[in-house]
Design a protein around this motif. Structure first.
Motif, PDB file in Angstrom:
ATOM      1  N   TYR A 152       0.828  -1.225   0.000  1.00 26.19           N
ATOM      2  CA  TYR A 152       0.000   0.000   0.000  1.00 26.19           C
ATOM      3  C   TYR A 152       0.855   1.265   0.000  1.00 26.19           C
ATOM      4  O   TYR A 152       0.519   2.245   0.632  1.00 26.19           O
ATOM      5  CB  TYR A 152      -0.971  -0.001   1.191  1.00 26.19           C
ATOM      6  N   LYS A 153       1.983   1.196  -0.711  1.00 31.88           N
ATOM      7  CA  LYS A 153       2.852   2.367  -0.810  1.00 31.88           C
ATOM      8  C   LYS A 153       2.735   2.945  -2.208  1.00 31.88           C
ATOM      9  O   LYS A 153       3.660   2.845  -3.006  1.00 31.88           O
ATOM     10  CB  LYS A 153       4.306   1.975  -0.515  1.00 31.88           C
TER      11      LYS A 153
ATOM     12  N   ASP B  41      -2.854   5.163  -2.508  1.00 32.20           N
ATOM     13  CA  ASP B  41      -3.008   4.878  -1.066  1.00 32.20           C
ATOM     14  C   ASP B  41      -2.765   6.148  -0.259  1.00 32.20           C
ATOM     15  O   ASP B  41      -3.508   6.456   0.673  1.00 32.20           O
ATOM     16  CB  ASP B  41      -2.001   3.800  -0.640  1.00 32.20           C
ATOM     17  N   TYR B  42      -1.715   6.865  -0.641  1.00 31.12           N
ATOM     18  CA  TYR B  42      -1.359   8.084   0.088  1.00 31.12           C
ATOM     19  C   TYR B  42      -2.502   9.101   0.047  1.00 31.12           C
ATOM     20  O   TYR B  42      -2.925   9.623   1.085  1.00 31.12           O
ATOM     21  CB  TYR B  42      -0.079   8.672  -0.516  1.00 31.12           C
TER      22      TYR B  42
ATOM     23  N   PHE C 233      -5.663   8.652  -0.705  1.00 30.32           N
ATOM     24  CA  PHE C 233      -6.891   8.135  -0.096  1.00 30.32           C
ATOM     25  C   PHE C 233      -6.798   8.190   1.431  1.00 30.32           C
ATOM     26  O   PHE C 233      -7.695   8.695   2.110  1.00 30.32           O
ATOM     27  CB  PHE C 233      -7.137   6.700  -0.570  1.00 30.32           C
ATOM     28  N   ASP C 234      -5.691   7.698   1.965  1.00 26.64           N
ATOM     29  CA  ASP C 234      -5.525   7.662   3.434  1.00 26.64           C
ATOM     30  C   ASP C 234      -5.496   9.059   4.040  1.00 26.64           C
ATOM     31  O   ASP C 234      -5.942   9.265   5.161  1.00 26.64           O
ATOM     32  CB  ASP C 234      -4.191   6.989   3.814  1.00 26.64           C
ATOM     33  N   MET C 235      -4.903   9.995   3.313  1.00 27.62           N
ATOM     34  CA  MET C 235      -4.600  11.305   3.905  1.00 27.62           C
ATOM     35  C   MET C 235      -5.592  12.390   3.519  1.00 27.62           C
ATOM     36  O   MET C 235      -5.379  13.559   3.838  1.00 27.62           O
ATOM     37  CB  MET C 235      -3.187  11.745   3.468  1.00 27.62           C
TER      38      MET C 235
ATOM     39  N   ALA D  44      -6.292  13.326   9.089  1.00 26.41           N
ATOM     40  CA  ALA D  44      -5.695  11.983   8.938  1.00 26.41           C
ATOM     41  C   ALA D  44      -4.196  11.993   9.226  1.00 26.41           C
ATOM     42  O   ALA D  44      -3.503  12.986   8.980  1.00 26.41           O
ATOM     43  CB  ALA D  44      -5.943  11.488   7.520  1.00 26.41           C
TER      44      ALA D  44
ATOM     45  N   PRO E 214      -0.509   9.789   8.571  1.00 22.93           N
ATOM     46  CA  PRO E 214       0.008   8.767   7.648  1.00 22.93           C
ATOM     47  C   PRO E 214       0.039   7.384   8.301  1.00 22.93           C
ATOM     48  O   PRO E 214       0.440   7.252   9.453  1.00 22.93           O
ATOM     49  CB  PRO E 214       1.424   9.249   7.336  1.00 22.93           C
ATOM     50  N   ALA E 215      -0.420   6.392   7.542  1.00 24.55           N
ATOM     51  CA  ALA E 215      -0.435   5.032   8.079  1.00 24.55           C
ATOM     52  C   ALA E 215       0.932   4.369   7.945  1.00 24.55           C
ATOM     53  O   ALA E 215       1.235   3.385   8.606  1.00 24.55           O
ATOM     54  CB  ALA E 215      -1.484   4.205   7.338  1.00 24.55           C
ATOM     55  N   ARG E 216       1.774   4.896   7.061  1.00 25.52           N
ATOM     56  CA  ARG E 216       3.092   4.311   6.808  1.00 25.52           C
ATOM     57  C   ARG E 216       3.926   5.315   6.031  1.00 25.52           C
ATOM     58  O   ARG E 216       3.415   6.375   5.671  1.00 25.52           O
ATOM     59  CB  ARG E 216       2.962   3.008   6.007  1.00 25.52           C
TER      60      ARG E 216
ATOM     61  N   TYR F  39       5.010   6.272   2.721  1.00 31.37           N
ATOM     62  CA  TYR F  39       4.498   5.904   1.399  1.00 31.37           C
ATOM     63  C   TYR F  39       5.591   5.939   0.326  1.00 31.37           C
ATOM     64  O   TYR F  39       5.343   5.582  -0.815  1.00 31.37           O
ATOM     65  CB  TYR F  39       3.366   6.853   0.997  1.00 31.37           C
TER      66      TYR F  39
END
Ligand SMILES: Nc1ncnc2c1ncn2[C@@H]1O[C@H](COP(=O)(O)OP(=O)(O)O)[C@@H](O)[C@H]1O
Ligand SMILES: [Mg+2]
Length: 291
Positions: A63-64, A68-69, A71-73, A78, A80-82, A84
């Motif tokens: 998901y990098k 993903d970036y 959508f997540d942010m 939000a 960051p989940a990781r 990216y």
């Protein structure tokens, strides 16, 4: 703070991804700059050139990717989940055999779908499509800018279409490089991207902006030596648009560099007969990027 260089044209297959990657290599190795390349095209060619097929697949599975970036942010609150970004991307090494500081926000086949979802999400807040579109673009601009403190140059490899992400990229770019092939449709495609960059609805509006004041510059690519028809087409572009003095010839060294290889090599080994042309392009663009 990073300088943003978008590489864009309304046409596909003109060398946007190739030029983006070559400049990322040149600026990180020769220029010693901290470079980030953002792959905004759902064809993901820049990601394939910098990571190889397997590397890009692994990035997707982790998901990098830019999809993903974004959508997540997308929500302002939000986190960051990781990380990216893929670091030490590409297959060139510096003079000491070390990877240069070259990071990639990998592209995604789903980038368009994600932008549609973000639009729908935002549409729940307002019924005016223009308001919604502007909010999405503003949010994407902020997200594209989010890495600016960590890099010296951020290269935005744009898709030919007018996605929200592409429009946001063109908006935040300090400079836009427009590679083109000297063929019959090139003039039209360059006109169209130039109007978007300079925020003009009509070609007359564009022509009123002095050439030296424009935010973009064109780069003739795939140029064949001694071809008179091509020379005329390039001269015609130059009458209406800023043009780089450097021209990139049609060379195997450029076409072959499209492939990623597991062992790192010098820029000279990677680009072969194209290295001198890349060096010229790098030398001409460096001062533009430092202003
Ligand atoms: N100057 C050049 N000489 C030879 N091949 C080139 C040159 N520039 C680009 N190519 C090749 O043309 C194809 C399309 O280039 P690409 O950078 O993907 O275009 P775009 O990003 O504009 O769609 C690629 O296979 C690339 O290797
Ligand atoms: Mg491309």
């Amino acid at each position: 703070m990073a300088v943003f260089l978008a590489v864009a044209n309304r046409k596909g297959g003109v060398g946007k991804s190739t030029t983006s990657v070559m400049l990322a290599h040149a600026l990180s190795v020769w220029g010693n700059k901290r470079v980030l390349l953002m792959d905004l095209d759902s064809q993901c060619n820049a990601s394939l050139i910098l990571l190889g097929g397997q590397g890009w697949n692994e990035a997707r599975k982790a998901y990098k990717t830019i999809a993903d970036y974004l959508f997540d942010m997308f929500d302002e609150s939000a986190q960051p989940a990781r990380d990216y970004l893929e670091h030490a991307a590409g297959d060139v090494a510096d003079d000491n055999g070390k990877p240069p500081v070259l990071s990639l926000l990998p592209g995604s086949l789903l980038l368009e779908d994600v932008q549609g979802e973000l639009f729908v999400k935002e549409a729940r807040q307002s019924r005016d499509p223009d308001v919604v579109a502007n909010r999405v673009k503003n949010r994407l601009e902020k997200l594209l800018r989010r890495f600016e403190m960590d890099f010296d140059v951020i290269i935005l490899d744009c898709p030919p279409g007018l996605s929200f992400a592409a429009l946001s990229a063109l908006k935040i770019a300090d400079k836009v490089l427009v590679p083109f092939r000297p063929d019959f449709v090139s003039r039209l495609a360059v006109d169209r991207v130039a109007m978007i960059i300079e925020n003009q609805i009509h070609i007359n509006g564009l022509e009123e902006i002095p050439i030296e004041k424009r935010r973009y510059t064109c780069l003739a690519n795939y140029v064949r030596k001694g071809n008179g028809r091509e020379r005329l087409l390039i001269e015609e572009i130059e009458l209406f648009h800023p043009l780089m003095e450097t021209q990139m010839p049609h060379l195997d060294g450029i076409a072959n560099a499209f492939d990623w290889e597991p062992t790192r090599k010098t820029i000279g080994d990677k680009y072969g007969d194209a290295t001198e042309h890349l060096h010229r392009l790098y030398t001409e663009i460096s001062p533009i990027l430092s202003t």
